[in-house]
Design a protein around this motif. Structure first.
Motif, PDB file in Angstrom:
ATOM      1  N   LEU A 178      -0.910  18.635  29.869  1.00  0.00           N
ATOM      2  CA  LEU A 178      -1.217  18.078  28.559  1.00  0.00           C
ATOM      3  C   LEU A 178      -2.563  17.378  28.667  1.00  0.00           C
ATOM      4  CD1 LEU A 178       2.231  16.453  27.650  1.00  0.00           C
ATOM      5  CD2 LEU A 178       1.444  18.779  27.186  1.00  0.00           C
ATOM      6  N   HIS A 179      -3.494  17.706  27.780  1.00  0.00           N
ATOM      7  CA  HIS A 179      -4.809  17.079  27.877  1.00  0.00           C
ATOM      8  C   HIS A 179      -5.264  16.564  26.519  1.00  0.00           C
ATOM      9  CE1 HIS A 179      -7.122  20.782  26.481  1.00  0.00           C
ATOM     10  NE2 HIS A 179      -5.961  21.303  26.788  1.00  0.00           N
ATOM     11  N   ALA A 180      -6.107  15.531  26.579  1.00  0.00           N
ATOM     12  CA  ALA A 180      -6.553  14.826  25.386  1.00  0.00           C
ATOM     13  C   ALA A 180      -7.965  15.267  25.005  1.00  0.00           C
ATOM     14  CB  ALA A 180      -6.528  13.316  25.634  1.00  0.00           C
ATOM     15  N   PRO A 181      -8.271  15.309  23.702  1.00  0.00           N
ATOM     16  CA  PRO A 181      -9.629  15.674  23.282  1.00  0.00           C
ATOM     17  C   PRO A 181     -10.627  14.523  23.385  1.00  0.00           C
ATOM     18  CG  PRO A 181      -8.247  15.282  21.357  1.00  0.00           C
ATOM     19  CD  PRO A 181      -7.348  15.176  22.554  1.00  0.00           C
ATOM     20  N   LEU A 182     -10.107  13.281  23.611  1.00  0.00           N
ATOM     21  CA  LEU A 182     -10.967  12.107  23.713  1.00  0.00           C
ATOM     22  C   LEU A 182     -10.778  11.448  25.070  1.00  0.00           C
ATOM     23  CD1 LEU A 182     -10.347  10.627  20.144  1.00  0.00           C
ATOM     24  CD2 LEU A 182     -12.202  12.152  20.883  1.00  0.00           C
ATOM     25  N   GLY A 183     -11.798  10.733  25.530  1.00  0.00           N
ATOM     26  CA  GLY A 183     -11.804  10.244  26.891  1.00  0.00           C
ATOM     27  C   GLY A 183     -11.392   8.799  27.064  1.00  0.00           C
ATOM     28  N   LEU A 184     -11.914   8.157  28.115  1.00  0.00           N
ATOM     29  CA  LEU A 184     -11.480   6.827  28.522  1.00  0.00           C
ATOM     30  C   LEU A 184     -11.925   5.725  27.574  1.00  0.00           C
ATOM     31  CD1 LEU A 184     -11.867   8.611  31.310  1.00  0.00           C
ATOM     32  CD2 LEU A 184     -11.381   6.416  32.357  1.00  0.00           C
ATOM     33  N   GLU A 237      -1.742  22.472  27.122  1.00  0.00           N
ATOM     34  CA  GLU A 237      -1.553  22.128  25.714  1.00  0.00           C
ATOM     35  C   GLU A 237      -2.458  20.947  25.374  1.00  0.00           C
ATOM     36  OE1 GLU A 237       1.940  20.600  22.604  1.00  0.00           O
ATOM     37  OE2 GLU A 237       2.472  21.235  24.644  1.00  0.00           O
ATOM     38  N   LEU A 238      -3.266  21.127  24.336  1.00  0.00           N
ATOM     39  CA  LEU A 238      -4.119  20.062  23.836  1.00  0.00           C
ATOM     40  C   LEU A 238      -3.304  19.184  22.886  1.00  0.00           C
ATOM     41  CD1 LEU A 238      -7.016  18.849  23.545  1.00  0.00           C
ATOM     42  CD2 LEU A 238      -7.282  20.360  21.563  1.00  0.00           C
ATOM     43  N   ILE A 239      -3.304  17.870  23.124  1.00  0.00           N
ATOM     44  CA  ILE A 239      -2.591  16.935  22.266  1.00  0.00           C
ATOM     45  C   ILE A 239      -3.608  16.336  21.294  1.00  0.00           C
ATOM     46  CG2 ILE A 239      -1.084  14.920  22.170  1.00  0.00           C
ATOM     47  CD1 ILE A 239       0.106  17.377  23.596  1.00  0.00           C
ATOM     48  N   GLU A 240      -3.712  16.952  20.128  1.00  0.00           N
ATOM     49  CA  GLU A 240      -4.718  16.578  19.146  1.00  0.00           C
ATOM     50  C   GLU A 240      -4.602  15.102  18.760  1.00  0.00           C
ATOM     51  OE1 GLU A 240      -7.162  18.250  18.098  1.00  0.00           O
ATOM     52  OE2 GLU A 240      -6.719  20.394  18.338  1.00  0.00           O
ATOM     53  N   GLY A 241      -5.769  14.435  18.655  1.00  0.00           N
ATOM     54  CA  GLY A 241      -5.827  13.053  18.222  1.00  0.00           C
ATOM     55  C   GLY A 241      -5.673  12.028  19.322  1.00  0.00           C
ATOM     56  N   SER A 242      -5.259  12.451  20.503  1.00  0.00           N
ATOM     57  CA  SER A 242      -5.014  11.503  21.591  1.00  0.00           C
ATOM     58  C   SER A 242      -6.276  11.237  22.397  1.00  0.00           C
ATOM     59  CB  SER A 242      -3.916  12.032  22.515  1.00  0.00           C
ATOM     60  OG  SER A 242      -4.359  13.187  23.225  1.00  0.00           O
ATOM     61  N   ASN A 243      -6.260  10.127  23.132  1.00  0.00           N
ATOM     62  CA  ASN A 243      -7.289   9.888  24.130  1.00  0.00           C
ATOM     63  C   ASN A 243      -6.623   9.713  25.491  1.00  0.00           C
ATOM     64  OD1 ASN A 243      -6.734   6.987  24.657  1.00  0.00           O
ATOM     65  ND2 ASN A 243      -7.634   6.615  22.631  1.00  0.00           N
ATOM     66  N   HIS A 244      -7.417   9.410  26.497  1.00  0.00           N
ATOM     67  CA  HIS A 244      -6.924   9.394  27.871  1.00  0.00           C
ATOM     68  C   HIS A 244      -5.757   8.424  28.070  1.00  0.00           C
ATOM     69  CE1 HIS A 244      -7.139   9.963  32.189  1.00  0.00           C
ATOM     70  NE2 HIS A 244      -7.269   8.655  32.373  1.00  0.00           N
ATOM     71  N   TYR A 245      -5.705   7.357  27.278  1.00  0.00           N
ATOM     72  CA  TYR A 245      -4.635   6.363  27.418  1.00  0.00           C
ATOM     73  C   TYR A 245      -3.512   6.564  26.410  1.00  0.00           C
ATOM     74  CZ  TYR A 245      -8.150   4.003  30.257  1.00  0.00           C
ATOM     75  OH  TYR A 245      -9.087   3.708  31.221  1.00  0.00           O
ATOM     76  N   GLY A 305     -23.218  22.746  40.369  1.00  0.00           N
ATOM     77  CA  GLY A 305     -23.569  21.362  40.099  1.00  0.00           C
ATOM     78  C   GLY A 305     -23.130  20.842  38.752  1.00  0.00           C
ATOM     79  N   ALA A 306     -22.271  21.541  38.024  1.00  0.00           N
ATOM     80  CA  ALA A 306     -21.770  21.001  36.759  1.00  0.00           C
ATOM     81  C   ALA A 306     -21.019  19.707  37.015  1.00  0.00           C
ATOM     82  CB  ALA A 306     -20.847  22.018  36.081  1.00  0.00           C
ATOM     83  N   SER A 307     -21.148  18.768  36.104  1.00  0.00           N
ATOM     84  CA  SER A 307     -20.574  17.439  36.295  1.00  0.00           C
ATOM     85  C   SER A 307     -19.444  17.198  35.325  1.00  0.00           C
ATOM     86  CB  SER A 307     -21.651  16.372  36.105  1.00  0.00           C
ATOM     87  OG  SER A 307     -21.096  15.089  36.153  1.00  0.00           O
ATOM     88  N   PHE A 308     -18.279  16.846  35.838  1.00  0.00           N
ATOM     89  CA  PHE A 308     -17.149  16.456  35.022  1.00  0.00           C
ATOM     90  C   PHE A 308     -16.752  15.057  35.464  1.00  0.00           C
ATOM     91  CE2 PHE A 308     -16.808  21.101  35.354  1.00  0.00           C
ATOM     92  CZ  PHE A 308     -16.977  21.425  34.016  1.00  0.00           C
ATOM     93  N   ALA A 309     -17.124  14.041  34.711  1.00  0.00           N
ATOM     94  CA  ALA A 309     -16.871  12.652  35.114  1.00  0.00           C
ATOM     95  C   ALA A 309     -15.403  12.303  34.928  1.00  0.00           C
ATOM     96  CB  ALA A 309     -17.731  11.704  34.296  1.00  0.00           C
ATOM     97  N   PRO A 310     -14.846  11.501  35.849  1.00  0.00           N
ATOM     98  CA  PRO A 310     -13.452  11.095  35.723  1.00  0.00           C
ATOM     99  C   PRO A 310     -13.287  10.025  34.659  1.00  0.00           C
ATOM    100  CG  PRO A 310     -14.427  10.008  37.614  1.00  0.00           C
ATOM    101  CD  PRO A 310     -15.476  10.921  37.061  1.00  0.00           C
TER     102      PRO A 310
END
Length: 315
Positions: free
Chosen positions: A232-238, A264-272, A310-315
């Motif tokens: 499950l992943h969020a469209p918005l970050g930390l 599955e993308l959980i629309e509207g959610s963020n990392h927390y 070298g693509a960057s994906f920040a945690p």
């Protein structure tokens, strides 16, 4: 099921605090994020059916396990999760979930000891994070984790001041609820006038360094994964805005390369809020009623991550 019973788990070098939510015979083990605690699963646990028990660990250096010594790192935490599955599973495979850092810990545990688990639910974590070559890891941690790391070195006059710090967090303020407040208050320790987080900054930084340097190892974990898994992943970050923790191209890549992985993308959610906000019910539902993953017939590609140049994906 949202008021836990506090218990203990003997592990190498000490005793972990474990929060048990519920009292049913079906078992789920949960691993939290990098500066969090087992109390971050309070909202999810509240939505579990009565026949379930969730054992949410306080990982080494956090919560009630703050005094448990290192070394820290994904391998050590994964070994502790496997120990919990052995202890609380009573000889039966259990459900496993983890959020953020906990997702990487859960992934490592499932890849190392697949016989202990009958399903794996990853929550906004568990895919390789690549950083620019030569980047200073501690600077990157300060930049990406922001307020989460900043609070570890501060003291607060009282509990209210600490709660207010979280209330103003851009990812939390619009979704503030009693579960988030309970999580925040559980994290407090110290005398009045010098209240502070129970999370140890040295543990957080060691785990952060390990995470940012483990892209190839995480790729290997995904390549040998043989437990039905849903991410499950969020469209918005930390910070409650773009970019997300896991970019869509990264998710799509690994969904096409790991046969037992669905996403599955959980629309509207963020990392927390995906874990502690209005979407906690969805997390609970996916944990107890996983999709039928017919992954045996899906084509398997070589498990190599995208962007190795070298693509960057920040945690």
């Amino acid at each position: 099921m949202n008021e836990p019973t506090e218990g203990e788990l003997s592990v190498a070098g000490g005793t972990l605090r474990v929060l048990r939510f519920g009292g049913g015979p079906l078992t789920a083990i949960a691993a939290h994020g990098i500066t969090a605690s087992g109390m971050s699963f309070r909202a999810v646990a509240r939505h579990l059916p009565a026949e379930w028990s969730m054992y949410a660990l306080d990982l080494r250096g956090r919560g009630g396990s703050a005094a448990v010594p290192g070394p820290y790192g994904i391998d050590r935490h994964a070994a502790d999760v496997c120990r919990a599955a052995e202890e609380f599973g009573h000889g039966r495979p259990v459900a496993l979930t983890g959020q953020s850092l906990g997702a990487y810990v859960a992934l490592r545990a499932a890849a190392d000891r697949p016989g202990l688990f009958d399903r794996l639910l990853l929550v906004d974590g568990g895919l390789p994070l690549r950083v620019p070559e030569g980047a200073d890891v501690d600077t990157l941690l300060d930049h990406t984790l922001g307020p989460a790391i900043a609070r570890l070195g501060r003291t607060y006059s009282d509990d209210r001041a600490y709660v207010e710090f979280f209330r103003t967090h851009p990812a939390l303020r619009a979704d503030w609820n009693e579960d988030i407040e309970a999580y925040v208050r559980y994290d407090l320790t110290g005398a009045q006038g010098t209240r502070r987080s129970r999370a140890r900054e040295d543990a957080v930084r060691q785990d952060g360094r390990d995470l940012l340097g483990s892209a190839d190892t995480v790729s290997g974990d995904l390549g040998r994964l043989d437990v039905p898994t849903l991410l499950l992943h969020a469209p918005l970050g930390l910070l409650g805005q773009e970019p997300p923790m896991l970019p869509s191209e990264l998710v799509d890549h690994w969904a096409g390369h790991v046969p037992c992985l669905e996403t599955e993308l959980i629309e509207g959610s963020n990392h927390y809020t995906i874990l502690m906000g209005r979407y906690a019910k969805t997390v609970a539902e996916r944990l107890v009623s996983p999709r039928q993953m017919q992954y045996e017939n899906r084509p398997r590609k070589h498990p190599q991550g995208p962007g190795r140049g070298g693509a960057s994906f920040a945690p």
